[in-house]
Every structure is written in C-alpha cells, then in structure tokens.
Design a protein around this motif. Structure first.
Motif, PDB file in Angstrom:
ATOM      1  N   GLU A  36       0.852  -1.183   0.000  1.00  0.00           N
ATOM      2  CA  GLU A  36       0.000   0.000   0.000  1.00  0.00           C
ATOM      3  C   GLU A  36       0.890   1.236   0.000  1.00  0.00           C
ATOM      4  O   GLU A  36       1.813   1.354   0.810  1.00  0.00           O
ATOM      5  N   LEU A  37       0.613   2.169  -0.929  1.00  0.00           N
ATOM      6  CA  LEU A  37       1.403   3.390  -1.069  1.00  0.00           C
ATOM      7  C   LEU A  37       0.465   4.589  -1.166  1.00  0.00           C
ATOM      8  O   LEU A  37      -0.709   4.451  -1.535  1.00  0.00           O
ATOM      9  N   PRO A  38       0.997   5.791  -0.893  1.00  0.00           N
ATOM     10  CA  PRO A  38       0.182   6.994  -1.108  1.00  0.00           C
ATOM     11  C   PRO A  38      -0.189   7.148  -2.581  1.00  0.00           C
ATOM     12  O   PRO A  38       0.557   6.739  -3.476  1.00  0.00           O
ATOM     13  N   ARG A  39      -1.328   7.754  -2.833  1.00  0.00           N
ATOM     14  CA  ARG A  39      -1.792   7.946  -4.208  1.00  0.00           C
ATOM     15  C   ARG A  39      -0.816   8.796  -5.016  1.00  0.00           C
ATOM     16  O   ARG A  39      -0.672   8.614  -6.236  1.00  0.00           O
ATOM     17  N   THR A  40      -0.093   9.681  -4.349  1.00  0.00           N
ATOM     18  CA  THR A  40       0.830  10.579  -5.041  1.00  0.00           C
ATOM     19  C   THR A  40       2.065   9.858  -5.572  1.00  0.00           C
ATOM     20  O   THR A  40       2.841  10.440  -6.325  1.00  0.00           O
ATOM     21  N   THR A  99       1.575   2.225 -15.923  1.00  0.00           N
ATOM     22  CA  THR A  99       1.390   2.545 -14.504  1.00  0.00           C
ATOM     23  C   THR A  99       2.694   2.228 -13.802  1.00  0.00           C
ATOM     24  O   THR A  99       3.099   1.061 -13.733  1.00  0.00           O
ATOM     25  N   GLN A 100       3.360   3.266 -13.272  1.00  0.00           N
ATOM     26  CA  GLN A 100       4.705   3.109 -12.742  1.00  0.00           C
ATOM     27  C   GLN A 100       4.861   3.861 -11.428  1.00  0.00           C
ATOM     28  O   GLN A 100       4.024   4.696 -11.047  1.00  0.00           O
ATOM     29  N   VAL A 101       5.971   3.563 -10.764  1.00  0.00           N
ATOM     30  CA  VAL A 101       6.415   4.319  -9.604  1.00  0.00           C
ATOM     31  C   VAL A 101       7.909   4.551  -9.748  1.00  0.00           C
ATOM     32  O   VAL A 101       8.610   3.840 -10.488  1.00  0.00           O
ATOM     33  N   ARG A 155      -4.837   6.562  -1.474  1.00  0.00           N
ATOM     34  CA  ARG A 155      -3.868   5.477  -1.475  1.00  0.00           C
ATOM     35  C   ARG A 155      -4.077   4.579  -2.691  1.00  0.00           C
ATOM     36  O   ARG A 155      -5.117   4.613  -3.346  1.00  0.00           O
ATOM     37  N   ILE A 156      -3.055   3.760  -2.944  1.00  0.00           N
ATOM     38  CA  ILE A 156      -3.132   2.716  -3.971  1.00  0.00           C
ATOM     39  C   ILE A 156      -2.631   1.419  -3.350  1.00  0.00           C
ATOM     40  O   ILE A 156      -1.806   1.438  -2.420  1.00  0.00           O
ATOM     41  N   ALA A 206       6.290  12.065  -3.884  1.00  0.00           N
ATOM     42  CA  ALA A 206       5.913  13.424  -4.283  1.00  0.00           C
ATOM     43  C   ALA A 206       6.834  13.887  -5.405  1.00  0.00           C
ATOM     44  O   ALA A 206       8.027  13.576  -5.425  1.00  0.00           O
ATOM     45  N   GLY A 207       6.279  14.652  -6.336  1.00  0.00           N
ATOM     46  CA  GLY A 207       7.058  15.184  -7.443  1.00  0.00           C
ATOM     47  C   GLY A 207       7.410  14.161  -8.490  1.00  0.00           C
ATOM     48  O   GLY A 207       8.452  14.263  -9.152  1.00  0.00           O
ATOM     49  N   VAL A 208       6.563  13.171  -8.717  1.00  0.00           N
ATOM     50  CA  VAL A 208       6.903  12.083  -9.629  1.00  0.00           C
ATOM     51  C   VAL A 208       6.931  12.544 -11.088  1.00  0.00           C
ATOM     52  O   VAL A 208       7.535  11.890 -11.933  1.00  0.00           O
ATOM     53  N   ASN A 209       6.277  13.657 -11.413  1.00  0.00           N
ATOM     54  CA  ASN A 209       6.186  14.093 -12.805  1.00  0.00           C
ATOM     55  C   ASN A 209       7.384  14.933 -13.257  1.00  0.00           C
ATOM     56  O   ASN A 209       7.482  15.275 -14.440  1.00  0.00           O
TER      57      ASN A 209
END
Length: 355
Positions: free
Chosen positions: A282-286, A295-297, A321-322, A337-340
């Motif tokens: 489980e991770l934050p939606r951000t 779909t990546q992290v 969350r995801i 945060a700041g993934v983009n």
C-alpha cells in the motif's frame, strides 16, 4: 595565425560552458516511503464491549413478596451468598402445618403398631381371629404409608421455606436486578442477572451484509477505546442467525486469545476486522506515475542516490492510497511526491525517516 589563436580560446570557452551545464544537473530532494508488505485486508472497525460468556438469570422457586435485596449491581458474590429474601410467613405456616400433620400420623402409627402386636399375640394363643389380625396389619401398613407421606410433606415444606432465600451457587458479578424489595414475584420470575467473570468475550453488532461475508479465516483485533495500545486478537465464536428488527444488525461474540487485566466487564472496546490476503503493498496515491499508458512508480537506489521507474500492477485505488499486487518489493524506497518532474537516473536526496 592570429585569428586561429583567438578562435581556439573561444572554442575552449564554449566547451567549458557546455560541460558546466551538464554538471549543473540539479539534485532534487524528494519525499519517499519504504514499501511495507500487507498481508491483511481491513474490513471495518466497530464499537463493542467486553461481556461474560456465561450469564445466568435467577429467580425464586416459590412465589412471594421480596422482603430484602442484599446486594447492589456490581457486587461480587461467592457460592452460597444470599442475594435476596422473600417474606417467609407463608412458608413458615406451611411448615408448621406439615409438622402438625406428621405428629398426628406418628401417633396413629404407634397405635397401629401396638394393635398389630396385640392381635398377633392373641392369634398365636388361639384366642384371636384371623380377620382381626388382618385388619390390624392392614391398618399398620396404611398408617406407615401415611407416615412417609407426612414426612415428605414436612421435607417439602422445609424446602419451600429455604427457597424463600435466593442464593448463588457460583462466583459471579451482579449485573442487573429485575425486581426490587416490596415487589411480589411468581415462581421462576427473573429477579437478578449474574455474570461469571472468569471467561470474558467481546460482543459487537455487525451489519447484515458484512456478517454474511464472515469466514473462518477472519482475524479480529480487540483494543480498548481509551487505550488502543492494549489489545488482543479474537476469533468468531457465535453469530446470531437473525438480524435485529430495529438496527438490522447481527450480534457476534468473539473468543479472546488473551484477556488483559484492563478488560473489565462492560469495558468499551474497538474491534477491527481483517482478512488474510495474498501479499500486497500500500502506497500513497501521489506515488503513482501514469504516462504513455503505463502505470509506474519511481524506485530509489539507496546506494547511488538515483531513481528509476518500475512498472506496477494496481489492484485498488482511491483519492488517498493505492494497493499494488506486484512491481515493488518489501524494503524498497518509493518516491511519493514530485513524480512528474523526475528523470531516469536523476540524483536525488531524501529523508530516510520520511513515510
């Protein structure tokens, strides 16, 4: 020749500027979190209370008017302790009447014994009739039966008098009174409720749709509402088959794995339902990066202090969350945060305690 000399420093200057631009790539600070494996799925949290598994409602075995109530709610009792008493006047009168009948029958039985002996003696000497002896023996047997009946009546009257005192036969706690002093009660009417404090359980009311989904693999976590750090696990022992007509809920009783000292009868508890699931994260939606249909992290390399994208499989998501089924491993650090604005291989700094 002079032009060549002038051009050479200019070219070197431009090359140096290009190198400075490459070296000036910013090191971005990021927020991140460690991936924690999730093996339980939360189904809900409900308010409940600690109750005794075994409760008994006691009443008098005879009718009468309650003369005295000896204990209050919350009192602890031992086997043989008196809970309440009836006015014993009626039972005492019945006992005296039964004892009088017994005394009369005992006198008749003594006379019948004497008469039977006399008739037997006369018959043995040949001066008595067989018919008289038979009558005397029959009268003796009848009087003997009446004597046994009178003794039983006295014993029953004594029991009735003893039944006018309500006692407990086991250690318990008084949880409720259904009658007060001066009230007339009938035999068997509920008077007091006792709970045995040695075996406790948690009791909650569940919505009907959730109650129908309960399976043997469910785990319940029971914690004090005022002190959540005091908790224990529990298993489902009993589920009422019918829903309450008013609340449309079904009562569930849970067997506690252990009973902390703070779990007193009536204590308010919070019960969390969870179910074993295949390992997931489980991770934050951000933390989610959705680009070019993927779909990546961003996963952080803690040694090189760089980031790289990783394809993940999202099985559940909401605004906060995801939940990932695959793509990351427990212990890996993921940017939240700041993934983009990140690039593959970019240098980053992060707070190791960020969550």
């Amino acid at each position: 020749m002079k032009r060549l000399i002038i051009a050479l420093p200019a070219a070197l200057l431009l090359a140096a500027c290009g190198s400075d631009k490459e070296q000036a790539e910013p090191v971005r600070p990021v927020l991140s979190t460690l991936v924690q494996p999730q093996v339980q799925s939360q189904l809900g949290r409900f308010a409940g209370s600690i109750q005794a598994r075994f409760e008994s409602t006691l009443g008098f075995r005879v009718s009468g008017r309650i003369a005295r109530r000896w204990l209050d709610v919350g009192a602890q009792v031992k086997p043989g302790d008196t809970l309440a008493t009836l006015d014993p006047t009626d039972q005492q009168n019945q006992l005296r009447a039964a004892e009088g009948d017994l005394a009369k029958v005992q006198a008749q039985w003594i006379n019948a014994q004497a008469d039977a002996r006399r008739q037997q003696q006369l018959y043995d000497r040949g001066v008595g009739a067989q018919a008289q002896l038979d009558i005397a023996n029959t009268n003796l047997k009848t009087t003997g039966a009446a004597l046994e009946q009178a003794r039983s009546a006295v014993s029953q009257a004594r029991d009735q008098l003893d039944y006018s005192t309500l006692r407990t036969d086991h250690a318990a706690v008084v949880t409720a009174w259904q009658a007060e002093a001066g009230q007339t009660v009938s035999a068997g009417q509920a008077v007091v409720t006792l709970a045995r404090p040695d075996v406790k359980e948690a009791v909650i009311d569940l919505p009907t749709n959730l109650a129908e989904q309960l399976t043997p693999g469910l785990t319940f976590t029971v914690a004090l509402q005022l002190e959540p750090s005091i908790d224990t696990t529990a298993t489902l022992r009993e589920l009422e088959p019918q829903a309450d007509a008013t609340t449309r809920t079904r009562r569930a009783r849970l067997t506690l794995a252990s009973t902390p000292d703070s779990f007193h009868l009536g204590t308010a508890v919070s019960v969390t339902l969870s179910s074993a699931v295949t390992p997931r994260s489980e991770l934050p939606r951000t933390a989610l990066l959705e680009r070019d249909g993927k779909t990546q992290v961003w996963v952080v390399d803690p040694q090189q202090k760089t980031v790289a994208t990783r394809d993940v499989q999202v099985i559940e998501r909401n605004d906060e969350r995801i939940v990932l089924a695959s793509g990351v491993q427990p212990g890996e650090r993921v940017v939240t945060a700041g993934v983009n604005i990140l690039k593959p291989g970019q240098k980053v700094t992060f707070d190791e305690d960020a969550r």
